[in-house]
Design a protein around this motif. Sequence first.
Motif, PDB file in Angstrom:
ATOM      1  N   ASP A   1     -52.753  -6.826   2.351  1.00 61.00           N
ATOM      2  CA  ASP A   1     -53.650  -7.181   4.216  1.00 61.00           C
ATOM      3  C   ASP A   1     -52.303  -7.546   5.265  1.00 61.00           C
ATOM      4  O   ASP A   1     -52.608  -6.580   5.945  1.00 61.00           O
ATOM      5  N   THR A   2     -51.676  -8.428   5.080  1.00 63.69           N
ATOM      6  CA  THR A   2     -50.502  -8.631   6.069  1.00 63.69           C
ATOM      7  C   THR A   2     -49.365  -7.577   5.899  1.00 63.69           C
ATOM      8  O   THR A   2     -49.603  -7.027   7.362  1.00 63.69           O
ATOM      9  N   GLY A   3     -49.068  -6.221   4.749  1.00 67.43           N
ATOM     10  CA  GLY A   3     -48.183  -5.643   5.528  1.00 67.43           C
ATOM     11  C   GLY A   3     -48.862  -4.372   6.340  1.00 67.43           C
ATOM     12  O   GLY A   3     -47.901  -3.649   6.991  1.00 67.43           O
ATOM     13  N   ALA A   4     -50.029  -3.751   5.804  1.00 66.73           N
ATOM     14  CA  ALA A   4     -50.679  -3.045   6.470  1.00 66.73           C
ATOM     15  C   ALA A   4     -51.049  -3.205   8.079  1.00 66.73           C
ATOM     16  O   ALA A   4     -50.890  -2.528   9.002  1.00 66.73           O
ATOM     17  N   PHE A   5     -51.079  -4.740   8.489  1.00 66.29           N
ATOM     18  CA  PHE A   5     -51.523  -5.403   9.044  1.00 66.29           C
ATOM     19  C   PHE A   5     -50.053  -5.280  10.755  1.00 66.29           C
ATOM     20  O   PHE A   5     -50.278  -5.285  11.886  1.00 66.29           O
ATOM     21  N   ALA A   6     -49.171  -5.573   9.331  1.00 69.42           N
ATOM     22  CA  ALA A   6     -47.608  -5.558  10.422  1.00 69.42           C
ATOM     23  C   ALA A   6     -47.592  -3.831  11.048  1.00 69.42           C
ATOM     24  O   ALA A   6     -47.343  -3.796  12.000  1.00 69.42           O
ATOM     25  N   GLN A   7     -48.086  -3.433   9.924  1.00 68.25           N
ATOM     26  CA  GLN A   7     -48.059  -1.942  10.823  1.00 68.25           C
ATOM     27  C   GLN A   7     -48.833  -1.531  11.946  1.00 68.25           C
ATOM     28  O   GLN A   7     -48.106  -1.056  12.736  1.00 68.25           O
ATOM     29  N   TYR A   8     -50.029  -1.977  11.895  1.00 64.99           N
ATOM     30  CA  TYR A   8     -50.266  -1.954  13.271  1.00 64.99           C
ATOM     31  C   TYR A   8     -50.224  -3.264  14.623  1.00 64.99           C
ATOM     32  O   TYR A   8     -50.217  -2.530  15.308  1.00 64.99           O
ATOM     33  N   LEU A   9     -49.542  -3.811  13.975  1.00 63.71           N
ATOM     34  CA  LEU A   9     -48.596  -4.401  14.877  1.00 63.71           C
ATOM     35  C   LEU A   9     -47.769  -3.939  15.613  1.00 63.71           C
ATOM     36  O   LEU A   9     -46.889  -4.006  16.735  1.00 63.71           O
ATOM     37  N   THR A  10     -46.228  -2.629  15.397  1.00 64.88           N
ATOM     38  CA  THR A  10     -45.909  -2.141  15.550  1.00 64.88           C
ATOM     39  C   THR A  10     -46.427  -1.471  16.492  1.00 64.88           C
ATOM     40  O   THR A  10     -46.075  -0.677  17.668  1.00 64.88           O
ATOM     41  N   VAL A  11     -47.811  -0.621  16.479  1.00 62.91           N
ATOM     42  CA  VAL A  11     -48.599  -1.293  17.579  1.00 62.91           C
ATOM     43  C   VAL A  11     -49.251  -1.909  18.692  1.00 62.91           C
ATOM     44  O   VAL A  11     -48.770  -1.049  20.060  1.00 62.91           O
ATOM     45  N   VAL A  12     -49.761  -2.555  18.219  1.00 63.09           N
ATOM     46  CA  VAL A  12     -49.995  -3.331  19.650  1.00 63.09           C
ATOM     47  C   VAL A  12     -48.663  -3.806  20.341  1.00 63.09           C
ATOM     48  O   VAL A  12     -48.214  -3.774  21.964  1.00 63.09           O
ATOM     49  N   LYS A  13     -47.492  -3.748  19.049  1.00 64.83           N
ATOM     50  CA  LYS A  13     -45.977  -4.441  20.808  1.00 64.83           C
ATOM     51  C   LYS A  13     -45.838  -3.397  21.503  1.00 64.83           C
ATOM     52  O   LYS A  13     -45.014  -3.482  22.525  1.00 64.83           O
ATOM     53  N   HIS A  14     -45.764  -1.716  21.244  1.00 64.68           N
ATOM     54  CA  HIS A  14     -45.540  -1.258  22.006  1.00 64.68           C
ATOM     55  C   HIS A  14     -47.522  -0.674  23.177  1.00 64.68           C
ATOM     56  O   HIS A  14     -47.255   0.108  24.374  1.00 64.68           O
ATOM     57  N   ALA A  15     -48.463  -1.164  23.170  1.00 58.18           N
ATOM     58  CA  ALA A  15     -50.198  -1.176  23.983  1.00 58.18           C
ATOM     59  C   ALA A  15     -49.633  -1.763  24.716  1.00 58.18           C
ATOM     60  O   ALA A  15     -48.547  -2.299  25.496  1.00 58.18           O
ATOM     61  N   HIS A  16     -50.142  -1.577  25.667  1.00 63.31           N
ATOM     62  CA  HIS A  16     -50.068  -1.578  27.478  1.00 63.31           C
ATOM     63  C   HIS A  16     -51.085  -2.778  27.634  1.00 63.31           C
ATOM     64  O   HIS A  16     -51.034  -3.611  28.161  1.00 63.31           O
ATOM     65  N   ARG A  17     -52.429  -2.281  27.218  1.00 63.93           N
ATOM     66  CA  ARG A  17     -53.406  -4.085  27.319  1.00 63.93           C
ATOM     67  C   ARG A  17     -54.219  -4.588  26.187  1.00 63.93           C
ATOM     68  O   ARG A  17     -54.803  -3.444  25.358  1.00 63.93           O
ATOM     69  N   VAL A  18     -54.406  -5.641  25.704  1.00 59.31           N
ATOM     70  CA  VAL A  18     -54.781  -6.285  24.864  1.00 59.31           C
ATOM     71  C   VAL A  18     -56.375  -6.788  25.134  1.00 59.31           C
ATOM     72  O   VAL A  18     -55.829  -8.486  26.105  1.00 59.31           O
ATOM     73  N   ALA A  19     -57.764  -6.437  24.774  1.00 57.01           N
ATOM     74  CA  ALA A  19     -58.567  -7.311  25.622  1.00 57.01           C
ATOM     75  C   ALA A  19     -58.841  -8.382  24.437  1.00 57.01           C
ATOM     76  O   ALA A  19     -59.619  -7.562  22.443  1.00 57.01           O
ATOM     77  N   GLY A  20     -58.204  -8.949  24.236  1.00 63.77           N
ATOM     78  CA  GLY A  20     -59.230 -10.539  23.207  1.00 63.77           C
ATOM     79  C   GLY A  20     -60.375 -10.769  22.868  1.00 63.77           C
ATOM     80  O   GLY A  20     -60.853 -11.008  24.682  1.00 63.77           O
TER      81      GLY A  20
END
Lengths: 503, 506
Positions: free
Chosen positions: A256-275
């Motif tokens: 899970d963590t490995g896959a999630f870390a891949q997802y974070l590579t998108v988050v870090k370049h995203a423009h807006r995140v609604a928590g």
Amino acid sequence: MTATTTSRLGPSILTALDQRLATAASVLLGADAPDLPEGRRPGMASSHLLPALIALCADSRRQDARWLVLTATFGAFPTTDQVKEFGRTVELGPSEYAESTLLAEVISEPGRGRVDLPMTIVADGVVVEVDFCARYDTHTGIHRVVRETVPRWRAEHTVTAVAWIDQYSAFRTLAPREVDRVFSYDGPLSGETASDATYRPRLVVPWRSVLVLPDVANPRASGQLAALAKFSGNSVSMIGYDMIPITSAEMRPLADTGAFAQYLTVVKHAHRVAGISRSSTAEFAGFTHSLKSQGLAGPDVREVLLAGEAPHTLGSARPHGDRPVMLCLGSQEPHKNQRAALHAAERLWREGLDFEVRLVGGRGWSDAVLRPAIERLADAGRSITALGRVSDSRLLDEMRSADFVFFASLHEGYGLPAAESLACGIPVITSNFGSQLEIAELGGCLVVDPRDDDEVTEAIRRLLTKPEELQRLRSEAVARPVRTWDEYASELWAFLCTIGDVA
Amino acid sequence: MRDRFRQILSYAPAALPRMTRDRHREAWARRVPLLRATLRGADEAQPVAVASFHDLAEALADVIDTRDRSHVWLALAVLTGRFPDRTTVVELARASEFDDGESLWRAVAELTTDESASWPVRVATDEVLVDVAHTASTVLATGIQRVARETTRRWLRDHDCTPVSWSRDFQSLRELTALERARIAQSRAEEDVEARPEATVIVPWHATYLLPELAAETARSSRLLALAELTPNRTGVIGFDCVPITSAETTQLGFSGVFAGNLAAVRKFDVVATISKAAGAEYAGWRSMLSAIGVTGPRIEPVQLPVEVAEPTPAEIEAARARFLVGWLPLVLVVGSHEPRKNHLAVLHAAELLWREGVQFSLSFVGGNAWGSDSFSRRLADLQRAGRPVDSESRLSDGRLWASYRLARCTVFPSLNEGFGLPVAESLAVGTPAITSNFGSMLEIAADGGALTVDPHDDHSIADAMRSLLVDDVVHDRLSAEALDRPARTWDDYAREVWDLLVESR
């Protein structure tokens, strides 16, 4: 483009390539696009357009053009490495070299995307990726958010809903049944409808648009999404659910963590995140904070609190016996912490209190600790029932017939079961931090440190032995303001989908 | 896991062969006085007879509170010689509540193995333990191992502390062997593959546990989590970076997972000494995420790494000259492995842009191939075929590396994310101007003078800085003078500051 290259691509593929490059040229070159000769020999349009498109890409400031030309050529969004490599080739080599390199790669890597499909560009619009909800009938937390939100958006705004092609490298239009699954979900679909048989997908490419990812993006697409966010000129907006695989890694499987870390590579370049809550906003904002060490600003992270309406499903309270009922909600896995409730229950049973424990929730990734505890208590004749996963209406029945709900999780992005129980007027024991505390602050809850068995025991004892306390919480629960899906969807739209201030 | 708890709760000691039981009972008999002494003071250390695990209850009932998680941890660690994970401790403390501790004593019997019964056990109270399991097991020196070795060596010289490793498969902390001590002390000794049956298990109790290296092994992380959360030990760790989480695209698949396991343990540590402010910012971001789970997280303070210049011998300088210099061409040196994060493809492209402009220089890389370095190797070969003066050396002795830094006109280190950026600091320490990234730890190092900073995502920005240092002698001389004027910082300084932070501060 040589005759050899064209012959190896085949006429239908060349026709699709012609269409995609012409579409790209319409936004990149506009009136400057070269005139196409008369006659419609497959590949002819490409051979006229590609040199002009590549000339535009020689300018190192036109990363967006590089991204779009690659997308149109391959029928696939490029990764960061592919954009960079193409840019370096264009900067160094003569234009013909860049052309033949590109076309050679189209031939040598046919699996990269869908070279056979035509493409549509959505310019200055909103594109929403709903891949998982379109493909599957699963309807748990995140999928409910998608299916409650995106249809409300479409009712009031123009949105283009897309799924991924099977290679997870480009967006496509939805098939009719997929539209139904997202926009009018009413339980699992069966059989193929007539309209599905005639469905022909088209690639969909956002251009100077907002791309919204309301679901957790498939990690297979991380490389393409990160590059889209970085280079394409589109703005990427996401809903941020939680970072359990990072913050509480010991409670999730390693993969899970490995896959999630891949997802974070998108988050870090995203423009807006609604928590979706205070917790998830803190997690995404904390992650964003850590990005300044690599020179990235990271997304603008804001909280848009999730809705907490009572489920619409009709239901009726189960007949209630004499014994008070504590209902433990949540899938059976470590971070849901039902084990603490059972330990407290065992203490209280041994003290002589008479009550029933019911557990609702499917089997999670590991019930290695919880399952033996349930079995041991059942064997000892305690009044305990583990129902496993149940239907929505059964869940509602269970909630309404419980005296109170135990939902003191060790980690939640939001805590939907707690919010929904409260919306049904049922008091909840929940955790004294993060999103669970945020939910509790509006009334109807006892909050505890979920890692402290003594506190958990005391809270349960109070609700079992002090009817006036239970009654007080019940009145509080009923008086809670209800946050509706309408409110959530509209606030989310205002933050995530507004066009014009793309970073 | 599930089966394990079933076994613990229904354990029948009679199932074991007699000899085995004897050995286990002897081990418990030796360890019970140790446990009593730990909790009650040295006078209690009278030998006891233990005929079966039932006698453990008798012998320890007055000192061990079987509902107390720290006592359960200590009893398991001392009596079995193996450190428990968090779940084991919590479940046994819960079960012991209802059976007066019988679950715990049964678990001691279940978890003791022939191997662990043979280990001598000692409890370390008010001691400082330094965990160098990885560093002591190898003669290699990656960046992390170098920090751990230089630091630990000085701690051993200046303070009363005990270097420790782990028993096989991270069952428990243990003393180092003589060979392992030599590896820490002299940083060279032959490899050994011997088992270490003689090594004494060390159980920390009201002690200080220091971790100057990265402990990412899953078994080690889960035991450290229990140690940090459930025991009254003080814990401190050197934090290198959070790259596996913050830059997973540059990390080998799978490493993010084990690294997050390390973070789960560090969550409950007292202090993290990060090797730069940038690493500190990564850890601080992570710590603020912990509010989601109601955890405060450790105190995080940066203690910047030092650089000590080593003087190469004339022979080493001559060897480096022969290896790297191409006629009269100025040398551009790039130090570091070729993993994607180091951004060496951008350096190759910037160099090619300059060669095409007619700028004359040679380019040498020093560093091994790594995960994801294929495209670098291909592009390097392309340029070599095209006749460009570029090459790569995979391994170089320290002396020759220091000589190369001195020979270079400038160094280039445009990494996408670094906890520290050692090659930048090393280059500047010998007075060779460096080109590096305009953020994070690299910017911190550049701030003391001698470097040009660039946007590493922009090949042209790198090329501009290289051109400037290659063709403009005024810029080169100014930066070179600035570099030589940088404040010196030694390993002694670093080791002392980290010790003060992790051990002395409260």
